[in-house]
Design a protein around this motif. Structure first.
Motif, PDB file in Angstrom:
ATOM      1  N   ILE A  95       0.841  -1.205   0.000  1.00  0.00           N
ATOM      2  CA  ILE A  95       0.000   0.000   0.000  1.00  0.00           C
ATOM      3  C   ILE A  95       0.871   1.247   0.000  1.00  0.00           C
ATOM      4  O   ILE A  95       0.631   2.198  -0.784  1.00  0.00           O
ATOM      5  CB  ILE A  95      -0.929  -0.001   1.241  1.00  0.00           C
ATOM      6  N   ASN A  96       1.876   1.268   0.852  1.00  0.00           N
ATOM      7  CA  ASN A  96       2.759   2.435   0.958  1.00  0.00           C
ATOM      8  C   ASN A  96       3.476   2.704  -0.360  1.00  0.00           C
ATOM      9  O   ASN A  96       3.596   3.855  -0.801  1.00  0.00           O
ATOM     10  CB  ASN A  96       3.784   2.193   2.070  1.00  0.00           C
ATOM     11  N   GLY A  97       3.939   1.612  -1.014  1.00  0.00           N
ATOM     12  CA  GLY A  97       4.653   1.773  -2.274  1.00  0.00           C
ATOM     13  C   GLY A  97       3.770   2.374  -3.366  1.00  0.00           C
ATOM     14  O   GLY A  97       4.186   3.311  -4.076  1.00  0.00           O
ATOM     15  N   PHE A  98       2.562   1.876  -3.508  1.00  0.00           N
ATOM     16  CA  PHE A  98       1.665   2.384  -4.548  1.00  0.00           C
ATOM     17  C   PHE A  98       1.181   3.795  -4.235  1.00  0.00           C
ATOM     18  O   PHE A  98       1.008   4.616  -5.146  1.00  0.00           O
ATOM     19  CB  PHE A  98       0.480   1.439  -4.729  1.00  0.00           C
ATOM     20  N   VAL A  99       0.965   4.097  -2.959  1.00  0.00           N
ATOM     21  CA  VAL A  99       0.550   5.458  -2.584  1.00  0.00           C
ATOM     22  C   VAL A  99       1.663   6.442  -2.917  1.00  0.00           C
ATOM     23  O   VAL A  99       1.405   7.531  -3.470  1.00  0.00           O
ATOM     24  CB  VAL A  99       0.191   5.517  -1.077  1.00  0.00           C
ATOM     25  N   GLU A 100       2.903   6.097  -2.603  1.00  0.00           N
ATOM     26  CA  GLU A 100       4.029   6.975  -2.923  1.00  0.00           C
ATOM     27  C   GLU A 100       4.147   7.191  -4.427  1.00  0.00           C
ATOM     28  O   GLU A 100       4.428   8.303  -4.903  1.00  0.00           O
ATOM     29  CB  GLU A 100       5.335   6.375  -2.381  1.00  0.00           C
ATOM     30  N   THR A 101       3.922   6.105  -5.181  1.00  0.00           N
ATOM     31  CA  THR A 101       3.982   6.206  -6.652  1.00  0.00           C
ATOM     32  C   THR A 101       2.922   7.173  -7.165  1.00  0.00           C
ATOM     33  O   THR A 101       3.192   8.021  -8.038  1.00  0.00           O
ATOM     34  CB  THR A 101       3.775   4.823  -7.287  1.00  0.00           C
TER      35      THR A 101
END
Length: 433
Positions: free
Chosen positions: A227-233
């Protein structure tokens, strides 16, 4: 004339002497008889005392020194009887306390000779002569070598010592040894008190807790990282294409749903384990099953799976928590559907045997390898991790099911063969109306 006068007092003297002698003889005879009778009585009473009849007393009417001797003897016996009764009562109290202690208790002198031991210690040390240990040396009695070695290591040492012993049969004992000092002395050690506690379950629970925390951390970290990775993207790329943005958002939603399911399962498992807020009620088993059947019917239609049920008696009741029973049905039926290929079959059977209700959930799905069957009720255990995550499993479903069955005072087991299917068999006590 004078001679006759002289003979008269001499005769009187002879008579007096004879009378005195006879009286003395009679008195001495009576005294001898009394003394003999007293001695016989004394010997008889002393024999009774030797045989353990401490309540025996000398019954005599003798006065003087014999009477005083009899009174002194009777007083001595009364004092002794009271003292022995007190000692026996205290010994009984000590024995009762030792028996009631759940730990193994062993008291030895400085040479290792056993002074006191309770039944629990007898089992733990695997005593070579149960009930006859007192007075014997620990080397003759203790057949559990790790315990013997642990005790010998600390005999005569000052201060308390403790050690955890891991036996070959996976039993774990905590061995604690405290010195016994001579009364009013802090230097003269006269023995040791040994406390042996079975901490096997505590160690298992502690290991389970550590594993649970590690597994929860891992299971939570994976979706959170995603979740954190996609939100940052998404934040860093404002001009990202709509299709890609929607695909990322769909993944975030999927991982968030997974997190929610995981947290809900952890809370449910915690609630069942703590037995909090459980309200026992009379439950009609078929009614609960029908609710679950309606909940999963859309999945079976979409997956083209036939779900069949056969209840021997629809008016069978059990006592427990209806939400728990519903969760039990849901977990087993949902699992059967998830791991059954399209156009497969899931079958639910219910029948009674003696005073029990038997529920079977049968599928013709992927099955479980033989080596994994004994582990499937462990928390976070997955036979096929990739497949479990693909079908939305948290790894807690069967652990929850096992705990629910236990809370309903029942049993659960599984029969399975790889690539042929599985049968889960739940046995619950029937409500006797």
């Amino acid at each position: 004339m004078y001679g006759e006068y002289l003979k008269e007092p001499i005769g009187s003297i002879y008579f007096f002497i004879m009378f005195a002698t006879l009286s003395s003889a009679i008195l001495m005879f009576r005294y001898a008889v009394t003394l003999r009778r007293f001695l016989k009585s004394f010997m008889k009473i002393s024999q009774k005392v030797s045989d353990g009849e401490l309540h025996s007393r000398i019954q005599t009417s003798a006065s003087g020194e014999l009477g005083q001797l009899a009174r002194n003897f009777n007083y001595m016996m009364e004092t002794m009887e009271n003292t022995i009764e007190e000692v026996e009562y205290k010994h009984l109290q000590l024995t009762s306390v030792l028996k009631s202690i759940s730990h193994g208790i062993l008291v030895i002198d400085i040479d290792g000779n056993i002074i006191l031991i309770n039944d629990e210690a007898r089992k733990m040390i695997k005593s070579s002569c149960p009930g006859e240990e007192e007075g014997k040396n620990i080397k003759q009695i203790i057949n559990e070598m790790q315990i013997l070695t642990g005790i010998k290591k600390y005999i005569g040492t000052r201060g308390s010592n403790s050690n955890d012993l891991y036996l070959e049969d996976e039993t774990v004992y905590k061995l604690k040894i405290d010195p016994v000092y001579l009364q009013n002395s802090k230097n003269a050690i006269i023995g040791s008190i040994i406390n042996i506690e079975d901490i096997t379950e505590i160690i298992k629970l502690e290991n389970m807790r550590k594993d649970f925390v590690a597994n929860v951390s891992h299971e939570l970290k994976t979706p959170l990282t995603s979740i954190n990775g996609f939100v940052e993207t998404l934040i860093m790329n404002e001009n990202i294409e709509v299709d890609k943005r929607n695909r990322f958002l769909a993944i975030i939603q999927k991982e968030a749903d997974r997190l929610k399911r995981l947290i809900e399962d952890i809370l449910l498992l915690s609630s069942i384990e703590s037995k909090s807020s459980i309200i026992a009620e009379k439950i009609r088993v078929f009614d609960v099953f029908k609710e679950v059947y309606e909940m999963v019917s859309y999945i079976t239609i979409d997956k083209q799976i036939d779900i069949l049920y056969n209840f021997e008696n629809e008016d069978i009741f059990i006592e427990g928590n209806s939400d728990y029973l519903k969760q039990l049905f849901l977990n087993l039926v949902d699992n059967a559907i998830k791991y059954t290929a399209p156009e497969g079959t899931v079958e639910i059977n219910q029948y009674t045997t003696n005073d029990n209700v038997v529920i079977e959930v049968i599928d013709n799905g992927v099955g479980i390898p033989k080596e994994d069957i004994s582990k499937i009720f462990q928390r976070f255990y997955r036979v096929d991790k990739a497949r479990s995550r693909a079908v939305g499993g948290t790894g807690l479903g069967l652990a929850i099911t096992k705990h629910i069955v236990n809370s309903l005072k029942g049993t659960i087991r599984v029969e399975s063969e790889l690539n042929k299917g599985s049968k889960f068999i739940v046995v619950l006590p029937k409500k006797i109306s």
